[in-house]
Scaffold this motif. Structure first.
Motif, PDB file in Angstrom:
ATOM      1  N   HIS A 208      -2.559  46.196  55.105  1.00  0.00           N
ATOM      2  CA  HIS A 208      -3.438  45.564  56.010  1.00  0.00           C
ATOM      3  C   HIS A 208      -4.245  44.545  55.175  1.00  0.00           C
ATOM      4  N   ALA A 209      -4.565  43.513  55.770  1.00  0.00           N
ATOM      5  CA  ALA A 209      -5.653  42.569  55.039  1.00  0.00           C
ATOM      6  C   ALA A 209      -6.883  42.569  55.808  1.00  0.00           C
ATOM      7  N   PRO A 210      -7.970  42.990  55.540  1.00  0.00           N
ATOM      8  CA  PRO A 210      -8.880  43.202  56.685  1.00  0.00           C
ATOM      9  C   PRO A 210      -9.510  41.933  56.831  1.00  0.00           C
ATOM     10  N   ARG A 211      -9.988  41.606  58.070  1.00  0.00           N
ATOM     11  CA  ARG A 211     -10.392  40.250  58.782  1.00  0.00           C
ATOM     12  C   ARG A 211     -11.918  40.278  58.798  1.00  0.00           C
ATOM     13  N   ILE A 212     -12.610  41.503  59.153  1.00  0.00           N
ATOM     14  CA  ILE A 212     -13.932  41.606  59.450  1.00  0.00           C
ATOM     15  C   ILE A 212     -14.437  42.452  58.545  1.00  0.00           C
TER      16      ILE A 212
ATOM     17  N   THR B  11      -8.178  42.692  68.250  1.00  0.00           N
ATOM     18  CA  THR B  11      -7.811  42.803  69.693  1.00  0.00           C
ATOM     19  C   THR B  11      -6.550  41.663  70.057  1.00  0.00           C
ATOM     20  N   ASP B  12      -5.590  41.825  68.775  1.00  0.00           N
ATOM     21  CA  ASP B  12      -4.586  40.778  68.974  1.00  0.00           C
ATOM     22  C   ASP B  12      -3.359  41.660  69.838  1.00  0.00           C
ATOM     23  N   ASN B  13      -3.300  42.826  69.720  1.00  0.00           N
ATOM     24  CA  ASN B  13      -2.419  43.838  70.385  1.00  0.00           C
ATOM     25  C   ASN B  13      -2.653  45.093  70.017  1.00  0.00           C
ATOM     26  N   GLY B  14      -2.010  46.198  70.493  1.00  0.00           N
ATOM     27  CA  GLY B  14      -2.368  47.460  70.336  1.00  0.00           C
ATOM     28  C   GLY B  14      -1.993  48.016  68.778  1.00  0.00           C
ATOM     29  N   GLN B  15      -0.941  47.308  68.299  1.00  0.00           N
ATOM     30  CA  GLN B  15      -0.441  47.572  66.850  1.00  0.00           C
ATOM     31  C   GLN B  15      -1.473  47.144  65.757  1.00  0.00           C
ATOM     32  N   VAL B  16      -1.843  45.656  66.096  1.00  0.00           N
ATOM     33  CA  VAL B  16      -2.739  45.476  65.114  1.00  0.00           C
ATOM     34  C   VAL B  16      -4.117  46.004  65.169  1.00  0.00           C
ATOM     35  N   ALA B  17      -4.342  46.582  66.427  1.00  0.00           N
ATOM     36  CA  ALA B  17      -5.627  47.233  66.495  1.00  0.00           C
ATOM     37  C   ALA B  17      -5.664  48.456  65.756  1.00  0.00           C
ATOM     38  N   LEU B  18      -4.545  49.344  65.838  1.00  0.00           N
ATOM     39  CA  LEU B  18      -4.398  50.556  65.313  1.00  0.00           C
ATOM     40  C   LEU B  18      -4.445  50.187  63.592  1.00  0.00           C
ATOM     41  N   HIS B  19      -3.863  49.269  63.220  1.00  0.00           N
ATOM     42  CA  HIS B  19      -3.880  48.926  61.736  1.00  0.00           C
ATOM     43  C   HIS B  19      -5.364  48.681  61.252  1.00  0.00           C
ATOM     44  N   GLY B  20      -6.196  47.871  62.057  1.00  0.00           N
ATOM     45  CA  GLY B  20      -7.632  47.658  61.626  1.00  0.00           C
ATOM     46  C   GLY B  20      -8.390  48.983  61.796  1.00  0.00           C
ATOM     47  N   ALA B  21      -8.245  49.791  62.869  1.00  0.00           N
ATOM     48  CA  ALA B  21      -8.846  51.078  62.713  1.00  0.00           C
ATOM     49  C   ALA B  21      -8.406  52.044  61.992  1.00  0.00           C
ATOM     50  N   LEU B  22      -7.061  52.165  61.458  1.00  0.00           N
ATOM     51  CA  LEU B  22      -6.622  53.174  60.404  1.00  0.00           C
ATOM     52  C   LEU B  22      -7.003  52.670  59.105  1.00  0.00           C
ATOM     53  N   TRP B  23      -7.193  51.216  58.857  1.00  0.00           N
ATOM     54  CA  TRP B  23      -7.547  50.760  57.659  1.00  0.00           C
ATOM     55  C   TRP B  23      -9.350  51.313  57.308  1.00  0.00           C
TER      56      TRP B  23
ATOM     57  N   ASN C 176      -9.681  35.290  52.688  1.00  0.00           N
ATOM     58  CA  ASN C 176      -8.909  35.239  51.602  1.00  0.00           C
ATOM     59  C   ASN C 176      -8.983  36.775  51.016  1.00  0.00           C
ATOM     60  N   VAL C 177      -8.425  37.958  51.729  1.00  0.00           N
ATOM     61  CA  VAL C 177      -8.424  39.144  51.060  1.00  0.00           C
ATOM     62  C   VAL C 177      -6.901  39.388  51.143  1.00  0.00           C
ATOM     63  N   ALA C 178      -6.607  40.123  49.892  1.00  0.00           N
ATOM     64  CA  ALA C 178      -5.061  40.373  49.782  1.00  0.00           C
ATOM     65  C   ALA C 178      -4.772  41.611  50.889  1.00  0.00           C
ATOM     66  N   SER C 179      -3.776  41.667  51.090  1.00  0.00           N
ATOM     67  CA  SER C 179      -3.382  43.058  51.772  1.00  0.00           C
ATOM     68  C   SER C 179      -3.329  44.118  50.740  1.00  0.00           C
ATOM     69  N   ALA C 180      -3.778  45.391  51.441  1.00  0.00           N
ATOM     70  CA  ALA C 180      -4.086  46.618  50.784  1.00  0.00           C
ATOM     71  C   ALA C 180      -3.239  47.615  51.445  1.00  0.00           C
ATOM     72  N   GLY C 181      -2.561  48.547  50.655  1.00  0.00           N
ATOM     73  CA  GLY C 181      -1.635  49.465  51.101  1.00  0.00           C
ATOM     74  C   GLY C 181      -2.539  50.672  51.772  1.00  0.00           C
ATOM     75  N   VAL C 182      -2.519  51.075  52.818  1.00  0.00           N
ATOM     76  CA  VAL C 182      -3.352  52.248  53.604  1.00  0.00           C
ATOM     77  C   VAL C 182      -2.482  53.368  53.641  1.00  0.00           C
ATOM     78  N   GLN C 183      -2.842  54.519  52.863  1.00  0.00           N
ATOM     79  CA  GLN C 183      -1.965  55.693  52.842  1.00  0.00           C
ATOM     80  C   GLN C 183      -2.974  57.038  53.149  1.00  0.00           C
ATOM     81  N   LEU C 184      -3.155  56.942  54.622  1.00  0.00           N
ATOM     82  CA  LEU C 184      -4.077  58.000  55.183  1.00  0.00           C
ATOM     83  C   LEU C 184      -3.508  59.398  54.595  1.00  0.00           C
TER      84      LEU C 184
END
Length: 646
Positions: free
Chosen positions: A31-35, A184-196, A69-77
């Motif tokens: 996930h590459a954080p946007r905000i 708020t792109d869609n449900g899957q992207v929303a979960l990626h942002g929250a879990l990140w 310009n943030v590189a994607s980072a691996g999220v391993q909860l």
């Protein structure tokens, strides 16, 4: 009793089919954080000290998605959670519980989002989009529905996490700050942002098991708050707001953007009082006893009380009187009655008092404390009784320079909660505001008290003999004398006399209005004449507004319910409490009394007397303060001139 008849069942197979996706999300994704602003690159491998290191970035435009310009980072909860201890190679039971709760919450969120997509038509639009046949005219609708799906997914995820982990919380609290990565792109992207972002918070704060649970729950609460605020103005959410889903295995109900909570009772340690131990205060005692039984008529299946349906339920009341007249005793009596009835019926009972301890110097915290108090009591899965003792000290008076920011925050929350646009009176709870100095309570907040309980203490010779006899106890041989113990406290006779006394006003200012109107138009025996009397009161006191009329009519409807539910109905729940809603409603309707002119006049006078009493005291205090200020200025002027002459 938490099963709700209006909730659709969310089948276990519909949840479990999302377990593989939920598990994969916890194992890892990019996930590459946007905000939100990520931790330093090496932070995931470091042991957190429990102090947040993440700098917060907040977009100035809600919902704005910006490319950074943030590189994607691996999220391993799973790995992150496993490291949230002292380096133990084995996963602790608490860590395993958190992992299972997160997977379960993601699966539930995906299942509810799937239901939302089917009900809103999003599913059809998704299929058309995949086939390349989505009409251009429906692209805006498609985008709005995807945003709705994202908000639904995020809220249900946060709601389920907070619910599933609530019983594992300890006294350790964690402040995680605002939630930024709400996408708020869609449900899957929303979960990626929250879990990140949850991964970032765990890295910053979760240094042991207790702080791990505290961090995850605090994040869930902040996520729900952020999403619910966003959902207030988001389109195409009606199908979610108006529906409810029941997860039987977890005893969990999704009901729009409302937080779920376990139906747990609070353990009461107060000393309860029996009704015969409350001397004097006849009307207040009678209304408190009636209200205690009214609460028990609440129907957990329908999530509504027949008394609230019929218009005779007291949601808020104000108890006022001089110090030492029995306000605390009245609280102890009412809490004791409701607690006893709930124990007998097996209902969860929750009591809480909002005290001055809830005023916080941290900006916004006092309002949060007040909102948490309100939410705790209005929880539709419990019978609730909330008290605000010494409300004149707790809630600030607007325009009063002596009121702190925290006090004004509490005032705003109480006003919105007691009679705001979103206030729903189900009849499962009531709030009592108590004060020795109600004239110091903000006018608009005081008028949100639908009923007035004048706590005037012992009044007659018999009252004083009764209270002395009661408090002396048994360890003496002093004869009682010529007196029938507690005969004066016979509730029905005392209440009838108290109500009758309000056929004429008590306060001097109101007496003048009553006498003048009666002289001009005669007996107040029609709606038109009663309305003329109300207008006369408004001309004498401009604070007597339309809200006062509503409170009076509500009180009249309560008088139409001027009966006590039989004690045996409380003692044997099958006789009434466990019956269906419609049957309870019919039983109550049969006991109703017709509304009379005398009732209306008495309730107008009772309410208006209290307002005149408050206004007179408030005005007198203001005059005394103004005079004191003038005297000080005069003394200062004399001292200044004297010093200048010297």
């Amino acid at each position: 009793m938490s099963q709700t008849s209006d909730a659709m069942e969310l089948r276990e197979e519909d949840i479990k089919k999302h377990n593989s996706v939920a598990g994969a999300l916890l194992e890892g994704f990019d996930h590459a954080p946007r905000i939100g602003t990520p931790l330093a690159a090496d932070a995931p491998a470091e042991k957190s000290s429990g102090v947040g290191t993440r700098r917060r970035f907040r977009s100035t435009t809600p919902g704005l998605v910006t490319q950074r310009n943030v590189a994607s980072a691996g999220v391993q909860l799973i790995g992150r959670i496993a490291r949230a201890d002292d380096g133990d190679m084995l996963v602790s039971p608490v860590q395993a519980t958190v992992m299972h709760a997160l997977r379960r919450a993601v699966a539930i969120a995906l299942a509810v989002a799937e239901n939302y997509a089917d009900q809103s038509g999003l599913g059809d639009l998704k299929r058309a989009n995949l086939e390349g046949s989505l009409p251009a005219a429906r692209k805006t609708e498609f985008s709005e529905l995807l945003a709705g799906e994202a908000l639904v997914t995020l809220y249900v995820f946060g709601n389920a996490v907070a619910y599933l982990l609530s019983s594992h919380l300890t006294e350790v609290t964690v402040e995680v700050g605002d939630v930024d990565e709400v996408l708020t792109d869609n449900g899957q992207v929303a979960l990626h942002g929250a879990l990140w972002e949850l991964d970032q918070d765990i890295a910053s704060h979760a240094s042991d098991d207790a702080r791990l649970v505290g961090t995850v729950c605090a994040f869930a609460e902040m996520l729900m708050e952020k999403v619910a605020l966003r959902a207030q103005t988001a389109p195409r959410l009606e199908s979610f707001k108006g529906a409810a889903w029941r997860v039987e295995a977890d005893d969990f109900t999704v009901r729009g953007f409302s937080p779920a909570s376990k139906a747990k009772s609070t353990t009461l340690t107060m000393t309860f009082k029996k009704p015969n131990e409350v001397v004097g205060n006849h009307i207040a005692k009678y209304q408190a006893m009636k209200l205690s039984k009214m609460l028990m008529a609440y129907d957990f299946d329908r999530r509504l009380n027949p008394f609230a349906d019929l218009g005779g339920f007291i949601f808020t009341f104000m108890g006022d009187g001089a110090p030492g007249t029995g306000k605390t005793t009245l609280i102890q009596m009412m809490a004791g009655l409701v607690n006893e009835y709930c124990l007998n019926a097996g209902y969860p009972f929750r009591y809480q008092n909002l005290s001055t301890d809830n005023i916080d110097s941290y900006q916004g915290k006092s309002g949060q404390n007040a909102k948490a108090f309100i939410n705790n009591i209005i929880d539709p899965s419990v019978i609730g009784f909330g008290t605000i003792d010494d409300i004149d000290q707790l809630a600030g008076k607007r325009g009063d320079r002596q009121s702190s920011a925290g006090q004004l925050e509490i005032t705003a929350v109480l006003m919105e909660s007691f009679a705001g646009a979103n206030t729903v009176v189900r009849g499962n709870c009531t709030f009592g505001m108590f004060s020795n100095y109600p004239e110091n309570v903000d006018d608009a907040l005081r008028q949100r008290a639908g009923a007035r309980f004048l706590v005037d203490g012992p009044q007659t010779r018999d009252d004083y003999i009764d209270i002395l006899n009661l408090l002396m106890g048994k360890n003496h041989d002093i004869p009682l004398g010529d007196h029938q113990p507690f005969a004066a406290q016979e509730i029905k006779k005392a209440v009838a006399a108290s109500f009758e006394s309000h056929s004429k006003p008590h306060e001097e200012g109101l007496m003048k209005v009553f006498d003048q109107v009666s002289k001009d138009i005669g007996s107040l025996d029609t709606i038109a004449k009663l309305g003329t009397y109300l207008k006369g009161i408004q001309e004498a006191d401009e604070r007597f507004t339309g809200r006062a009329i509503k409170n009076i009519t509500d009180a009249v409807k309560v008088r139409a319910m001027d009966f006590e539910l039989p004690d045996e109905w409380m003692e044997q729940p099958d006789l009434f409490l466990f019956k269906g809603y419609d049957e309870k409603l019919a039983m109550i309707k049969d006991m109703r009394k017709p509304i009379t002119v005398e009732m209306v006049i008495q309730e107008i006078n009772r309410y208006a007397d209290s307002e005149f009493r408050y206004a007179d005291k408030s005005d007198e205090i203001a005059i005394e303060n103004a005079v004191r200020d003038m005297q000080r200025m005069e003394a200062a002027k004399k001292r200044f001139l004297s010093g200048g002459a010297g």
